[in-house]
Enzyme design. Structure first.
Site, PDB file in Angstrom:
ATOM      1  N   HIS A   1      -1.792  -1.893   3.183  1.00  0.00           N
ATOM      2  CA  HIS A   1      -2.845  -1.044   2.643  1.00  0.00           C
ATOM      3  C   HIS A   1      -3.672  -1.694   1.525  1.00  0.00           C
ATOM      4  O   HIS A   1      -4.909  -1.732   1.578  1.00  0.00           O
ATOM      5  CB  HIS A   1      -2.227   0.246   2.073  1.00  0.00           C
ATOM      6  CG  HIS A   1      -1.328   0.975   3.012  1.00  0.00           C
ATOM      7  ND1 HIS A   1      -1.789   1.854   3.971  1.00  0.00           N
ATOM      8  CD2 HIS A   1       0.018   0.985   3.113  1.00  0.00           C
ATOM      9  CE1 HIS A   1      -0.777   2.373   4.628  1.00  0.00           C
ATOM     10  NE2 HIS A   1       0.343   1.860   4.127  1.00  0.00           N
ATOM     11  N   ASP A   2      -2.989  -2.140   0.475  1.00  0.00           N
ATOM     12  CA  ASP A   2      -3.658  -2.399  -0.800  1.00  0.00           C
ATOM     13  C   ASP A   2      -4.714  -3.502  -0.787  1.00  0.00           C
ATOM     14  O   ASP A   2      -5.751  -3.367  -1.447  1.00  0.00           O
ATOM     15  CB  ASP A   2      -2.617  -2.692  -1.875  1.00  0.00           C
ATOM     16  CG  ASP A   2      -1.741  -1.472  -2.159  1.00  0.00           C
ATOM     17  OD1 ASP A   2      -2.157  -0.352  -1.814  1.00  0.00           O
ATOM     18  OD2 ASP A   2      -0.643  -1.652  -2.720  1.00  0.00           O
TER      19      ASP A   2
ATOM     20  N   THR B   1      -4.263   0.294  -7.010  1.00  0.00           N
ATOM     21  CA  THR B   1      -3.583   0.332  -5.709  1.00  0.00           C
ATOM     22  C   THR B   1      -2.271   1.105  -5.778  1.00  0.00           C
ATOM     23  O   THR B   1      -1.443   1.002  -4.869  1.00  0.00           O
ATOM     24  CB  THR B   1      -3.327  -1.099  -5.191  1.00  0.00           C
ATOM     25  OG1 THR B   1      -2.498  -1.806  -6.122  1.00  0.00           O
ATOM     26  CG2 THR B   1      -4.637  -1.845  -4.986  1.00  0.00           C
TER      27      THR B   1
ATOM     28  N   PHE C   1       0.591   8.920  -0.499  1.00  0.00           N
ATOM     29  CA  PHE C   1       1.566   8.709  -1.577  1.00  0.00           C
ATOM     30  C   PHE C   1       0.922   8.571  -2.950  1.00  0.00           C
ATOM     31  O   PHE C   1       1.291   9.270  -3.897  1.00  0.00           O
ATOM     32  CB  PHE C   1       2.419   7.473  -1.261  1.00  0.00           C
ATOM     33  CG  PHE C   1       3.373   7.096  -2.353  1.00  0.00           C
ATOM     34  CD1 PHE C   1       4.598   7.732  -2.485  1.00  0.00           C
ATOM     35  CD2 PHE C   1       3.051   6.096  -3.273  1.00  0.00           C
ATOM     36  CE1 PHE C   1       5.483   7.393  -3.495  1.00  0.00           C
ATOM     37  CE2 PHE C   1       3.924   5.749  -4.289  1.00  0.00           C
ATOM     38  CZ  PHE C   1       5.147   6.405  -4.396  1.00  0.00           C
ATOM     39  N   ASN C   2      -0.022   7.636  -3.107  1.00  0.00           N
ATOM     40  CA  ASN C   2      -0.574   7.363  -4.432  1.00  0.00           C
ATOM     41  C   ASN C   2      -1.203   8.601  -5.063  1.00  0.00           C
ATOM     42  O   ASN C   2      -1.133   8.789  -6.285  1.00  0.00           O
ATOM     43  CB  ASN C   2      -1.620   6.241  -4.366  1.00  0.00           C
ATOM     44  CG  ASN C   2      -1.010   4.883  -4.126  1.00  0.00           C
ATOM     45  OD1 ASN C   2       0.173   4.663  -4.361  1.00  0.00           O
ATOM     46  ND2 ASN C   2      -1.822   3.952  -3.632  1.00  0.00           N
TER      47      ASN C   2
ATOM     48  N   ASN D   1       5.626   2.818  -6.423  1.00  0.00           N
ATOM     49  CA  ASN D   1       6.506   2.401  -5.332  1.00  0.00           C
ATOM     50  C   ASN D   1       7.954   2.279  -5.807  1.00  0.00           C
ATOM     51  O   ASN D   1       8.889   2.456  -5.031  1.00  0.00           O
ATOM     52  CB  ASN D   1       6.036   1.066  -4.751  1.00  0.00           C
ATOM     53  CG  ASN D   1       4.821   1.212  -3.876  1.00  0.00           C
ATOM     54  OD1 ASN D   1       4.656   2.216  -3.187  1.00  0.00           O
ATOM     55  ND2 ASN D   1       3.941   0.216  -3.900  1.00  0.00           N
TER      56      ASN D   1
ATOM     57  N   ASP E   1       1.387  -1.258  -8.352  1.00  0.00           N
ATOM     58  CA  ASP E   1       2.807  -0.862  -8.434  1.00  0.00           C
ATOM     59  C   ASP E   1       3.615  -1.625  -7.390  1.00  0.00           C
ATOM     60  O   ASP E   1       4.192  -1.047  -6.499  1.00  0.00           O
ATOM     61  CB  ASP E   1       2.956   0.653  -8.239  1.00  0.00           C
ATOM     62  CG  ASP E   1       2.458   1.139  -6.888  1.00  0.00           C
ATOM     63  OD1 ASP E   1       1.618   0.450  -6.259  1.00  0.00           O
ATOM     64  OD2 ASP E   1       2.910   2.214  -6.437  1.00  0.00           O
TER      65      ASP E   1
ATOM     66  N   ASP F   1       0.975  -4.511  -2.375  1.00  0.00           N
ATOM     67  CA  ASP F   1       0.396  -4.934  -3.656  1.00  0.00           C
ATOM     68  C   ASP F   1       0.514  -6.450  -3.825  1.00  0.00           C
ATOM     69  O   ASP F   1      -0.363  -7.081  -4.425  1.00  0.00           O
ATOM     70  CB  ASP F   1       1.125  -4.269  -4.826  1.00  0.00           C
ATOM     71  CG  ASP F   1       1.096  -2.762  -4.790  1.00  0.00           C
ATOM     72  OD1 ASP F   1       0.280  -2.158  -5.493  1.00  0.00           O
ATOM     73  OD2 ASP F   1       1.915  -2.195  -4.049  1.00  0.00           O
TER      74      ASP F   1
END
Length: 320
Positions: free
Chosen positions: A238-239, A123, A164-165, A38, A9, A14
Protein backbone atom coordinates in the site's frame (compact mmCIF):
# COMPACT_ATOMS: atom_id res chain seq x y z
CA UNK A 1 12.91 17.88 -6.58
CA UNK A 2 9.97 17.24 -4.27
CA UNK A 3 10.65 17.52 -0.53
CA UNK A 4 8.64 15.25 1.76
CA UNK A 5 8.21 14.29 5.39
CA UNK A 6 7.30 10.61 5.66
CA UNK A 7 5.17 9.89 8.72
CA UNK A 8 5.02 6.12 9.07
CA UNK A 9 4.45 3.02 11.22
CA UNK A 10 6.75 0.35 9.70
CA UNK A 11 5.32 -2.17 8.62
CA UNK A 12 6.41 -4.10 5.53
CA UNK A 13 4.88 -1.68 3.04
CA UNK A 14 6.24 1.32 4.96
CA UNK A 15 9.69 -0.21 4.43
CA UNK A 16 9.19 -0.05 0.67
CA UNK A 17 7.86 3.50 0.98
CA UNK A 18 11.05 4.53 2.81
CA UNK A 19 13.21 2.99 0.10
CA UNK A 20 11.22 4.59 -2.70
CA UNK A 21 11.31 8.00 -1.00
CA UNK A 22 15.08 7.97 -0.54
CA UNK A 23 15.98 6.00 -3.65
CA UNK A 24 14.08 8.17 -6.12
CA UNK A 25 16.12 10.98 -7.71
CA UNK A 26 12.94 13.09 -7.72
CA UNK A 27 12.39 13.05 -3.94
CA UNK A 28 14.27 14.64 -1.08
CA UNK A 29 13.33 12.89 2.13
CA UNK A 30 13.79 15.66 4.69
CA UNK A 31 12.47 13.92 7.81
CA UNK A 32 10.91 10.68 9.03
CA UNK A 33 8.50 10.45 11.96
CA UNK A 34 6.98 7.35 13.47
CA UNK A 35 3.61 6.64 15.05
CA UNK A 36 1.98 3.72 16.80
CA UNK A 37 -0.04 1.75 14.27
CA UNK A 38 1.02 -1.48 12.64
CA UNK A 39 2.76 -2.14 15.97
CA UNK A 40 3.38 -0.18 19.14
CA UNK A 41 5.50 2.96 18.81
CA UNK A 42 8.64 1.37 20.28
CA UNK A 43 8.54 -1.30 17.58
CA UNK A 44 7.62 0.96 14.65
CA UNK A 45 10.44 3.31 15.61
CA UNK A 46 12.95 0.48 15.94
CA UNK A 47 11.77 -0.87 12.58
CA UNK A 48 12.17 2.52 10.90
CA UNK A 49 15.74 2.89 12.15
CA UNK A 50 16.59 -0.67 11.10
CA UNK A 51 15.09 -0.30 7.63
CA UNK A 52 16.87 2.98 7.07
CA UNK A 53 20.18 1.49 8.22
CA UNK A 54 19.67 -1.49 5.91
CA UNK A 55 18.95 0.84 2.99
CA UNK A 56 21.81 3.24 3.78
CA UNK A 57 19.47 6.09 4.73
CA UNK A 58 21.54 7.54 7.56
CA UNK A 59 21.43 11.29 6.89
CA UNK A 60 17.73 11.95 7.54
CA UNK A 61 16.40 12.96 10.99
CA UNK A 62 14.06 10.42 12.60
CA UNK A 63 11.80 11.18 15.55
CA UNK A 64 9.27 9.10 17.46
CA UNK A 65 5.79 10.54 17.63
CA UNK A 66 2.51 9.65 19.29
CA UNK A 67 2.16 6.44 21.25
CA UNK A 68 -1.61 6.10 20.95
CA UNK A 69 -4.60 7.56 19.11
CA UNK A 70 -6.22 10.80 20.21
CA UNK A 71 -9.06 8.77 21.72
CA UNK A 72 -8.98 5.06 22.54
CA UNK A 73 -6.19 2.55 22.95
CA UNK A 74 -5.34 1.64 19.36
CA UNK A 75 -4.79 -1.77 17.78
CA UNK A 76 -1.95 -3.61 16.05
CA UNK A 77 -2.16 -4.90 12.48
CA UNK A 78 -1.67 -8.67 12.78
CA UNK A 79 -0.63 -8.99 9.15
CA UNK A 80 2.82 -7.54 10.01
CA UNK A 81 3.60 -10.07 12.74
CA UNK A 82 4.65 -9.67 16.35
CA UNK A 83 7.54 -7.29 15.64
CA UNK A 84 5.63 -5.26 13.08
CA UNK A 85 8.23 -6.40 10.55
CA UNK A 86 8.44 -10.18 10.83
CA UNK A 87 10.39 -12.16 8.26
CA UNK A 88 13.64 -10.17 8.26
CA UNK A 89 16.55 -9.54 10.60
CA UNK A 90 17.19 -5.83 11.04
CA UNK A 91 20.69 -4.44 11.59
CA UNK A 92 21.51 -2.35 14.61
CA UNK A 93 20.59 1.28 13.88
CA UNK A 94 23.40 3.38 12.47
CA UNK A 95 21.82 6.63 13.68
CA UNK A 96 20.34 8.08 16.85
CA UNK A 97 16.78 9.29 17.21
CA UNK A 98 16.24 13.02 16.97
CA UNK A 99 15.60 14.19 20.55
CA UNK A 100 12.46 16.06 19.52
CA UNK A 101 8.99 14.57 19.61
CA UNK A 102 7.87 13.59 16.13
CA UNK A 103 5.15 16.24 16.15
CA UNK A 104 7.77 18.91 16.88
CA UNK A 105 10.06 17.64 14.13
CA UNK A 106 7.17 17.95 11.67
CA UNK A 107 6.36 21.48 12.84
CA UNK A 108 9.98 22.67 12.94
CA UNK A 109 10.79 21.26 9.50
CA UNK A 110 7.77 22.90 7.89
CA UNK A 111 8.13 26.25 9.66
CA UNK A 112 11.85 26.51 8.83
CA UNK A 113 11.33 25.78 5.12
CA UNK A 114 10.01 28.07 2.42
CA UNK A 115 6.20 27.92 2.23
CA UNK A 116 4.72 25.32 -0.11
CA UNK A 117 7.99 23.43 -0.55
CA UNK A 118 7.33 20.41 1.70
CA UNK A 119 4.65 17.75 1.29
CA UNK A 120 3.44 15.47 4.06
CA UNK A 121 3.18 11.77 3.24
CA UNK A 122 1.52 9.92 6.14
CA UNK A 123 1.35 6.15 5.71
CA UNK A 124 0.02 5.22 9.15
CA UNK A 125 -2.63 6.53 11.53
CA UNK A 126 -2.88 10.31 11.28
CA UNK A 127 -2.28 11.07 14.96
CA UNK A 128 1.02 12.94 14.49
CA UNK A 129 -0.36 15.09 11.67
CA UNK A 130 -3.50 16.00 13.61
CA UNK A 131 -1.45 16.88 16.69
CA UNK A 132 0.87 19.05 14.58
CA UNK A 133 -2.13 20.97 13.24
CA UNK A 134 -3.50 21.49 16.71
CA UNK A 135 -0.16 22.61 18.14
CA UNK A 136 0.86 24.85 15.25
CA UNK A 137 -2.03 25.69 12.89
CA UNK A 138 0.24 27.84 10.72
CA UNK A 139 1.64 24.70 9.09
CA UNK A 140 -1.64 24.30 7.19
CA UNK A 141 -0.85 27.25 4.92
CA UNK A 142 2.81 26.28 4.55
CA UNK A 143 2.45 22.63 3.50
CA UNK A 144 2.42 22.06 -0.24
CA UNK A 145 0.06 19.07 -0.05
CA UNK A 146 -0.82 16.02 2.02
CA UNK A 147 -0.74 12.69 0.19
CA UNK A 148 -1.81 9.99 2.60
CA UNK A 149 -2.23 6.25 2.42
CA UNK A 150 -5.50 5.39 4.07
CA UNK A 151 -9.20 5.07 3.61
CA UNK A 152 -11.03 4.00 0.50
CA UNK A 153 -14.14 4.95 -1.41
CA UNK A 154 -15.69 1.52 -1.74
CA UNK A 155 -13.77 -0.95 0.41
CA UNK A 156 -12.51 -1.47 3.97
CA UNK A 157 -10.08 -3.88 5.59
CA UNK A 158 -10.39 -3.20 9.35
CA UNK A 159 -14.16 -3.21 9.16
CA UNK A 160 -16.64 -3.68 6.36
CA UNK A 161 -16.26 -0.02 5.39
CA UNK A 162 -13.12 1.32 7.11
CA UNK A 163 -9.41 1.01 6.35
CA UNK A 164 -6.91 0.37 9.19
CA UNK A 165 -5.09 3.72 9.28
CA UNK A 166 -8.33 5.68 9.46
CA UNK A 167 -10.20 3.27 11.72
CA UNK A 168 -7.44 3.25 14.35
CA UNK A 169 -7.65 7.02 14.89
CA UNK A 170 -10.77 8.38 13.14
CA UNK A 171 -10.73 11.62 15.14
CA UNK A 172 -7.22 12.41 13.91
CA UNK A 173 -8.25 11.56 10.36
CA UNK A 174 -11.26 13.87 10.68
CA UNK A 175 -8.96 16.73 11.70
CA UNK A 176 -6.58 16.12 8.79
CA UNK A 177 -9.25 15.77 6.09
CA UNK A 178 -11.20 18.76 7.43
CA UNK A 179 -8.23 21.16 7.49
CA UNK A 180 -8.14 23.64 4.58
CA UNK A 181 -5.15 22.20 2.74
CA UNK A 182 -4.75 19.97 -0.29
CA UNK A 183 -5.35 16.32 0.67
CA UNK A 184 -5.07 13.33 -1.65
CA UNK A 185 -6.40 10.04 -0.28
CA UNK A 186 -4.55 7.02 -1.63
CA UNK A 187 -7.04 4.39 -0.53
CA UNK A 188 -7.57 0.68 -0.83
CA UNK A 189 -9.35 1.19 -4.15
CA UNK A 190 -5.94 1.64 -5.78
CA UNK A 191 -3.45 0.16 -3.31
CA UNK A 192 -5.09 -3.24 -3.76
CA UNK A 193 -3.78 -2.98 -7.33
CA UNK A 194 -0.16 -2.59 -6.17
CA UNK A 195 0.44 -6.33 -5.87
CA UNK A 196 3.89 -7.80 -5.27
CA UNK A 197 3.50 -10.52 -7.90
CA UNK A 198 6.00 -13.17 -8.94
CA UNK A 199 6.95 -10.95 -11.88
CA UNK A 200 7.77 -8.07 -9.53
CA UNK A 201 9.77 -10.37 -7.26
CA UNK A 202 11.74 -11.64 -10.26
CA UNK A 203 12.76 -8.09 -11.20
CA UNK A 204 13.99 -7.43 -7.69
CA UNK A 205 15.81 -10.77 -7.55
CA UNK A 206 17.60 -9.86 -10.78
CA UNK A 207 19.16 -6.85 -9.04
CA UNK A 208 21.32 -9.35 -7.11
CA UNK A 209 22.02 -7.06 -4.14
CA UNK A 210 21.71 -7.60 -0.39
CA UNK A 211 19.03 -4.92 -0.28
CA UNK A 212 17.10 -6.68 -3.03
CA UNK A 213 17.21 -9.91 -1.02
CA UNK A 214 16.00 -8.02 2.05
CA UNK A 215 12.99 -6.82 0.05
CA UNK A 216 12.30 -10.35 -1.19
CA UNK A 217 12.33 -11.58 2.40
CA UNK A 218 9.85 -8.84 3.30
CA UNK A 219 7.61 -9.92 0.44
CA UNK A 220 7.79 -13.59 1.40
CA UNK A 221 6.44 -13.02 4.90
CA UNK A 222 3.92 -10.41 3.75
CA UNK A 223 2.63 -12.68 1.01
CA UNK A 224 1.94 -15.55 3.37
CA UNK A 225 0.41 -13.29 6.00
CA UNK A 226 -1.90 -11.59 3.51
CA UNK A 227 -2.95 -14.95 2.11
CA UNK A 228 -3.75 -16.28 5.57
CA UNK A 229 -5.42 -13.12 6.89
CA UNK A 230 -7.25 -11.74 3.85
CA UNK A 231 -7.09 -14.35 1.10
CA UNK A 232 -4.82 -12.46 -1.32
CA UNK A 233 -2.66 -14.53 -3.69
CA UNK A 234 -0.13 -11.67 -3.74
CA UNK A 235 0.24 -8.96 -1.09
CA UNK A 236 -0.82 -5.38 -1.83
CA UNK A 237 2.04 -3.03 -1.01
CA UNK A 238 0.00 0.00 0.00
CA UNK A 239 2.26 2.73 1.34
CA UNK A 240 4.72 3.38 -1.50
CA UNK A 241 1.79 4.26 -3.77
CA UNK A 242 1.48 7.54 -1.85
CA UNK A 243 5.16 8.27 -2.47
CA UNK A 244 4.76 7.37 -6.15
CA UNK A 245 1.95 9.92 -6.43
CA UNK A 246 4.42 12.61 -5.33
CA UNK A 247 7.09 11.45 -7.78
CA UNK A 248 4.79 11.23 -10.80
CA UNK A 249 1.15 12.25 -10.28
CA UNK A 250 0.16 10.67 -13.60
CA UNK A 251 0.79 7.19 -12.15
CA UNK A 252 -2.18 7.58 -9.78
CA UNK A 253 -5.41 8.91 -11.25
CA UNK A 254 -7.63 10.94 -8.92
CA UNK A 255 -11.03 12.58 -8.75
CA UNK A 256 -11.75 15.71 -6.76
CA UNK A 257 -14.44 15.04 -4.20
CA UNK A 258 -15.37 16.01 -0.65
CA UNK A 259 -14.23 13.36 1.84
CA UNK A 260 -15.64 13.10 5.35
CA UNK A 261 -14.49 10.73 8.10
CA UNK A 262 -17.23 9.02 10.08
CA UNK A 263 -16.43 9.28 13.79
CA UNK A 264 -19.75 8.37 15.40
CA UNK A 265 -21.27 5.42 13.55
CA UNK A 266 -21.56 2.16 15.45
CA UNK A 267 -20.83 0.13 12.31
CA UNK A 268 -19.21 2.82 10.13
CA UNK A 269 -16.61 4.45 12.40
CA UNK A 270 -13.53 5.30 10.34
CA UNK A 271 -15.34 5.18 7.00
CA UNK A 272 -14.07 7.75 4.50
CA UNK A 273 -17.34 8.94 2.99
CA UNK A 274 -16.55 10.22 -0.50
CA UNK A 275 -19.09 12.47 -2.22
CA UNK A 276 -19.04 11.65 -5.93
CA UNK A 277 -22.29 13.30 -7.02
CA UNK A 278 -21.23 16.14 -9.36
CA UNK A 279 -23.81 18.60 -8.03
CA UNK A 280 -22.39 18.22 -4.52
CA UNK A 281 -18.73 18.88 -5.36
CA UNK A 282 -17.95 22.55 -4.67
CA UNK A 283 -15.52 24.43 -6.94
CA UNK A 284 -13.14 24.98 -4.00
CA UNK A 285 -13.06 21.32 -2.93
CA UNK A 286 -9.63 20.67 -1.35
CA UNK A 287 -9.73 16.86 -1.19
CA UNK A 288 -9.33 14.21 -3.85
CA UNK A 289 -9.39 10.44 -3.95
CA UNK A 290 -7.26 8.01 -5.94
CA UNK A 291 -9.23 5.97 -8.47
CA UNK A 292 -6.63 4.31 -10.73
CA UNK A 293 -3.05 3.06 -10.70
CA UNK A 294 -0.58 2.34 -13.48
CA UNK A 295 0.87 -0.67 -11.66
CA UNK A 296 3.65 -1.33 -14.17
CA UNK A 297 5.04 2.20 -13.93
CA UNK A 298 4.62 2.14 -10.16
CA UNK A 299 6.72 -0.99 -9.81
CA UNK A 300 9.30 0.40 -12.23
CA UNK A 301 9.80 3.30 -9.80
CA UNK A 302 10.11 0.94 -6.84
CA UNK A 303 12.55 -1.43 -8.51
CA UNK A 304 14.66 1.47 -9.77
CA UNK A 305 14.84 2.95 -6.25
CA UNK A 306 15.86 -0.38 -4.70
CA UNK A 307 18.49 -0.79 -7.41
CA UNK A 308 19.80 2.73 -6.88
CA UNK A 309 20.11 2.26 -3.11
CA UNK A 310 21.75 -1.13 -3.56
CA UNK A 311 24.29 0.27 -6.01
CA UNK A 312 25.09 3.15 -3.64
CA UNK A 313 25.75 0.64 -0.88
CA UNK A 314 28.02 -1.39 -3.14
CA UNK A 315 30.00 1.72 -4.14
CA UNK A 316 30.34 2.76 -0.49
CA UNK A 317 31.60 -0.70 0.47
CA UNK A 318 34.19 -0.66 -2.33
CA UNK A 319 35.46 2.78 -1.28
CA UNK A 320 35.77 1.71 2.36
Amino acid sequence: MQKIILDCDPGHDDAIALMLAHGSPDIELVAVTTVGGNAVLEKTTRNALGIMTMAGITDVPVAAGCVRPLIGEGEDADVHGVSGLDGVDLPEPAMELDPRHGVDLIIDTIMEAEPKTISLVPTGPLTNIAMAIRKEPRIIDRVKEVVLMGGGMHVGNWSAVAEFNIKIDPEAAHIVFDAPWEVTMIGLDVTHLALATDEVAAKIEALDTPLGQFVLDLFAFFRQAYHDEQGFDFPPVHDPVAVARIIDPSIVGTVRAPISVEIRGEHTQGMTVTELRPAHIPPDCHTQAAVSLDADRFWDLVVDAIDRLGQEQSSSTQVN
